[in-house]
Design a protein around this motif. Structure first.
Motif, short mmCIF file in Angstrom:
data_model
loop_
_atom_site.label_atom_id
_atom_site.label_comp_id
_atom_site.label_asym_id
_atom_site.label_seq_id
_atom_site.Cartn_x
_atom_site.Cartn_y
_atom_site.Cartn_z
N UNK A 32 0.84 -1.25 -0.11
CA UNK A 32 -0.06 -0.15 0.15
C UNK A 32 0.75 1.40 0.18
N UNK A 33 2.31 1.24 0.22
CA UNK A 33 2.97 2.35 0.55
C UNK A 33 3.71 2.64 -0.82
N UNK A 34 3.59 1.77 -1.89
CA UNK A 34 4.14 1.73 -3.20
C UNK A 34 3.68 3.17 -3.76
N UNK A 35 4.42 4.09 -4.32
CA UNK A 35 3.98 5.12 -5.07
C UNK A 35 4.20 4.94 -6.67
N UNK A 36 5.32 4.21 -6.75
CA UNK A 36 5.63 4.37 -8.36
C UNK A 36 5.19 3.04 -8.92
N UNK A 37 5.15 1.89 -8.09
CA UNK A 37 4.96 0.82 -8.61
C UNK A 37 3.44 0.76 -9.51
N UNK A 38 2.23 1.43 -8.93
CA UNK A 38 1.25 1.44 -9.81
C UNK A 38 1.26 2.08 -11.19
N UNK A 39 1.96 3.42 -11.06
CA UNK A 39 2.19 4.13 -12.02
C UNK A 39 3.12 3.43 -13.29
N UNK A 40 4.13 2.33 -12.73
CA UNK A 40 4.67 1.63 -13.65
C UNK A 40 3.82 0.77 -14.36
N UNK A 41 2.90 -0.15 -13.47
CA UNK A 41 2.17 -0.99 -14.06
C UNK A 41 1.15 -0.27 -15.08
N UNK A 42 0.74 0.84 -14.83
CA UNK A 42 -0.38 1.59 -15.52
C UNK A 42 0.26 1.80 -16.90
#
Lengths: 534, 501
Positions: A32-42
């Motif tokens: 839940x603390x990941x900030x860049x991971x979701x954007x990377x996936x997107x």
């Protein structure tokens, strides 16, 4: 349902963002603390979606990649049997030809650039603040999925749902993007979309009433024009003249509904507020992906209607000339570059619908071509704004911040010059020039000379708009005026600080480089872009 | 091959120059080498009548189609050679303030690319694209490198006016081109000229010709669409003024011949009385303005309006001689305006302004070279026989006196008489300038810096000016050099035979 075949490979452009969306949610669950991971996936999901459209680009001569095909007999159409059944081949709910695939590609690439522009910083502003990034990534992917689907949808249900799927997440994104004024922008956008949705539903209902068919296909449109009575079908359809009038009315209502999303005058009021209130990446999304979605939706309807051989629509001519004129005149008065771009999108939306006065394949192709040139150029302009804003977070939105850009960073200035001249339709932005030629061709083919002259006058005002910005870019900044310099460059200033900052934004610069590369390539060889549309 | 290279050289040179930051010797060498090589290639291309034709934008049916013929040959040569002169002139003095020298030279090369491409284009839409190429670099030249004695707003106004007027003109031209291309089904200018308007109704021809003439008339400029010209000329640096007068204005008249006269002859014939009248009004208006204008550069600009009026009158006559006169007048004005703007630009650089009211030391005794060049230029401007302008203007009046059948003879003859009055006005204003600047009327009142004589022309600048003086006299004595170049092409174009390269 019998006869329903699903080809998942064809659906990949839409499935990739949806899969990405699920992955982002899962990632958020575990980290839940990941900030860049979701954007990377997107980003990966958008890239996958773009790649998945590639097989559709080579299609020529009216061939399509279809799936969800059904035999119309299976459908209970409003109680009575459709009289047109015998003559009709199967109908496909998803049908992506070269034009649709190209629009999907444009949307996916634009989304990719938006993700790069909004790439999150490492540090959080406040430790107690929750992470917003996964939510934003999900919303962005949902909007992309909606856009991709609407370009290929061929039935009213999917069309309507997909169009709203492309719109509603953007409203949330505007609201989330943090600035105080963003709430105002989001509210305006929400109210506008509700009205637009009402108009669209009404238009779709009229379509259904006129054609008796839930499909947005030429065959369905023809069934309204009395083509059936010629085949000796039973006469439980309404009178041909009445129903083709209904189709026209439906088209105008759809045009009005989509007009809100395309920000055509007089449905444009939300545009400057929403753009200025949101972050640059969200504004880019509004200016590119949302516009592609709206135009793709409009084109689905108009391509169906084109079969009727309708005379040009005066409504489109009026909307186009109003949008161009008001957008350009208001853009002339802006000193905030995001607002300037917002008004410029209003004007460009006029140019986008201009060729549609000719409800024909020529007009539809020209409109799609223009929207592509607009999207490519606008992406680059917004990317430059985003990079500049990372450098000067305080004053980066004013025209003054661009003074002397040519000296400070020639590459960025070069990209901006190319983007602005493309939007203005002047060389070296050859692609913009070609776009203008393409847009004016159907107008003149149908003999709308007065409209072409209005467009010509607007091309002039447009040039004035973009040259204002260009002037700042090429102006040599006085070396002695260091006081202003330090002010505009942020408090730290200095070369050392700048290089550190430059190193901190590689992804944003990559987004700029990607969009600028596309712009350069299509400017040198416009045929690459024009031939995409088949 | 030579043709493509000729177009690519200045373009690549310009890109290299704009990409190079700062001031080094390298960029001057690049600029000079690129223009000289281009001029050499231009001679080869014109001599060998080269042509290149490959598909470009297939979706629009636009081909990368360039070629030379009798109509464009002289203009191509003049553009290429004048750019060498402009670059040589610019390099032998200080680069105008406002930016780096490489940007300045790069813009000059870009203008050259666009002008050459315009004159060579054999496809209507390609012509439009090439026509637009010159806009942004010229805007930069006026906006950034313009006269730094005036306020920034004045420069912005001049540059903005230039670019907005021209864009309006070219977009209207695009409307005309698209109408024509839609109804004829092709954008190939050779084919369009061969069809010669066949298959187009009279009203459609008039509509197309009207839009084209309106659009191109802004560029020429025809009265009353000329209001952008004086301010742009006054503010532009010397190189900009020369290119503007000698090359950019020609794109307008060349476009009228190539796009309108060749493809919609009936429409142009119907509108020719209007064209003739506007041309003559321009001649008179320009002449009268020159009589009272106080700024020397602005005065030369107004004289351009007058000279281009003669070209418009010649085109309106519709005859073979008229077309020849128009083409000759184009070149004549190009050479003479270039000469005058070089001289006046140098004078303004030293004086700091070009105000005729300020009493200054006379050129006659103190700067004889400038004096000679100025007098030759002014003599040419007033149409002295034996100098180049004479033939263009004399032939224009001659052709308009007995126009092609179908033109209103009486009206054309009235125009001829008015044009002759315009020639008298030209003599009056040319002598006015000569009296003040050359002979030094009132120069004894000069005080301070103005009393000091200007430094005379020398080095490359003197060579450039001398070359132009030789051209003015040479073409004036041997006009058939030019007339022979365009003779068969002109009659072929009017007869609708198409133009054989």
């Amino acid at each position: 349902m019998k006869g329903l075949s699903i080809d998942y490979a064809t659906l990949l452009p839409a499935l990739s963002p949806v899969a990405g969306l699920v992955l982002v949610l899962l990632a958020d669950l575990f980290a839940p603390r990941g900030r860049r991971l979701p954007w990377g996936i997107a980003g990966l999901a958008s890239a996958a979606s773009a790649a998945a459209t590639l097989p559709g680009l080579g299609l020529g001569g009216g061939s399509t990649r279809e799936t969800f095909c059904i035999i119309p007999t299976a459908l209970p159409a409003g109680g009575g049997r459709l009289p047109s059944v015998e003559g009709l081949p199967r109908v496909c709910l998803w049908s992506a030809d070269a034009l649709g695939s190209t629009l999907q590609l444009a949307a996916a690439v634009s989304a990719l650039v938006c993700i790069a522009l909004g790439w999150p910083r490492v540090r959080r502003r406040r430790p107690e603040a929750g992470t917003r990034e996964p939510v934003e990534a999900v919303l962005l992917l949902a909007a992309l999925a909606g856009t991709v689907v609407v370009a290929a949808s061929r039935d009213v249900g999917t069309w309507l749902v997909a169009l709203e799927l492309a719109t509603l997440p953007v409203i949330a994104l505007v609201a989330l993007s943090g600035r105080r004024s963003s709430a105002v922008g989001a509210t305006q956008l929400l109210v506008t979309s509700l009205v637009s949705f009402a108009l669209l539903v009404l238009g779709v209902a009229l379509w259904f009433a006129a054609t008796g068919s839930p499909f947005l296909t030429p065959d369905a449109a023809l069934s309204s024009a009395g083509a059936l009575s010629a085949t000796g079908a039973p006469t439980n359809v309404v009178l041909p003249s009445v129903s083709s009038g209904l189709v026209a009315l439906a088209t105008v209502l759809v045009l009005a509904g989509v007009g809100f999303k395309l920000s055509l005058v007089p449905f444009h009021a939300w545009t400057p507020t929403a753009y200025a209130g949101s972050s640059v990446s969200v504004a880019t999304l509004l200016a590119t992906v949302s516009k592609v979605a709206a135009l793709a939706a409009l084109l689905v309807v108009l391509r169906a209607v084109a079969a009727l051989g309708m005379p040009g629509l005066l409504a489109i001519a009026v909307l186009a000339s109003l949008s161009m004129t008001l957008g350009n005149i208001m853009a002339l008065r802006q000193d905030d570059v995001v607002r300037l771009l917002a008004w410029s999108t209003v004007a460009q939306a006029g140019w986008v619908v201009l060729p549609l006065v000719s409800v024909s394949a020529l007009g539809v192709g020209a409109s799609a071509t223009y929207v592509l040139t607009y999207v490519v150029a606008t992406l680059v302009a917004f990317a430059v704004v985003a990079v500049t804003l990372r450098d000067h977070p305080t004053g980066g939105r004013t025209l003054a911040a661009y003074e002397g850009l040519w000296q400070r960073s020639p590459w960025r200035a070069g990209a901006l010059v190319l983007a602005l001249t493309s939007l203005a339709g002047l060389p070296p932005g050859i692609i913009g020039l070609v776009g203008k030629v393409t847009a004016l061709r159907p107008v003149l083919a149908e003999g709308w000379v007065w409209l072409a002259v209005i467009a010509a006058v607007n091309a002039v005002i447009g040039v004035a708009v973009y040259l204002r910005w260009l002037r700042a870019v090429i102006t040599e900044r006085e070396v002695s005026a260091t006081g202003d310099d330090a002010d505009a460059e942020g408090t730290t200033g200095g070369t050392a600080g700048r290089t550190v900052r430059a190193a901190r934004r590689p992804v944003v610069v990559a987004g700029l480089a990607l969009s600028a590369a596309v712009l350069v390539v299509v400017s040198v060889q416009p045929d690459l872009l024009l031939r995409l549309l088949g | 091959m030579a043709l493509t290279l000729m177009l690519l050289l200045p373009l690549l040179g310009a890109i290299a120059l704009i990409a190079i930051p700062g001031e080094t010797r390298v960029e001057r060498a690049i600029a000079f080498a690129a223009t000289v090589a281009t001029a050499g290639l231009a001679v080869v291309v014109v001599w060998g009548r080269h042509e290149v034709d490959v598909p470009w934008i297939r979706a629009l049916g636009v081909r990368w189609h360039f070629g030379v013929d009798g109509i464009s040959a002289a203009l191509v040569l003049m553009t290429a050679l004048l750019t060498v002169a402009v670059v040589a002139h610019a390099q032998s003095g200080p680069i105008p303030k406002g930016g780096s020298g490489s940007t300045f030279l790069g813009c000059i090369l870009l203008v050259e690319t666009g002008a050459l491409a315009t004159f060579l284009a054999r496809d209507a839409i390609l012509f439009f694209v090439a026509f637009e190429v010159v806009l942004v670099p010229m805007w930069v030249l006026v906006r950034r490198f313009g006269d730094d004695h005036v306020r920034d707003e004045t420069r912005a106004d001049a540059a903005g006016r230039f670019v907005l007027f021209t864009v309006l003109g070219s977009t209207l031209m695009l409307v005309g081109i698209l109408l024509l291309v839609h109804h004829q089904g092709t954008s190939d200018l050779t084919v369009l000229a061969q069809r010669h308007g066949a298959g187009l109704s009279r009203s459609l021809q008039v509509a197309i010709a009207g839009v084209l003439l309106l659009g191109l008339g802004i560029k020429v400029p025809l009265w009353p669409l000329h209001t952008w010209l004086p301010s742009a000329h006054t503010i532009a640096p010397t190189a900009g003024s020369v290119l503007l007068a000698a090359v950019l204005l020609k794109m307008g008249t060349y476009g009228i011949v190539r796009l309108a006269v060749a493809t919609v002859p009936r429409g142009v014939a119907e509108l020719s009385p209007v064209l003739a009248l506007l041309g003559v009004v321009g001649v008179l208006w320009g002449g009268l303005a020159c009589l009272v204008e106080r700024d020397l550069k602005r005065l030369i600009a107004y004289s351009s309006v007058a000279h281009m009026g003669f070209v418009a009158l010649a085109i309106a006559s519709g005859s073979d001689t008229g077309l020849q006169a128009a083409l000759f007048g184009n070149i004549a004005h190009g050479v003479v305006a270039a000469l005058l703007f070089f001289v006046v630009g140098d004078l303004k650089e030293q004086w700091g302004s070009a105000d005729l009211r300020v009493a200054r030391a006379a050129l006659r005794d103190k700067a004889p070279r400038f004096g000679l060049a100025l007098v030759v230029g002014l003599a040419a401007a007033l149409g002295l026989p034996g100098l180049v302008s004479f033939w263009g203007e004399f032939l224009a009046l001659y052709a308009a006196w007995s126009p092609a059948p179908g033109r209103p003879v009486a009206l054309m003859r009235v125009c001829v008489v008015l044009g002759a009055v315009g020639l008298a006005l030209a003599a009056a204003y040319a002598l006015r300038v000569a009296r003040i600047v050359w002979a030094g009327e009132g120069s004894d009142l000069a005080e301070g810096r103005a009393a000091e004589p200007v430094g005379d022309a020398h080095g490359a600048r003197w060579a450039v000016v001398m070359a132009l003086v030789v051209a003015v006299v040479g073409l004036g004595v041997l006009p058939h050099l030019l007339l022979g170049l365009s003779d068969s092409a002109a009659s072929g174009l009017l007869a609708g035979l198409g133009v054989t390269p």
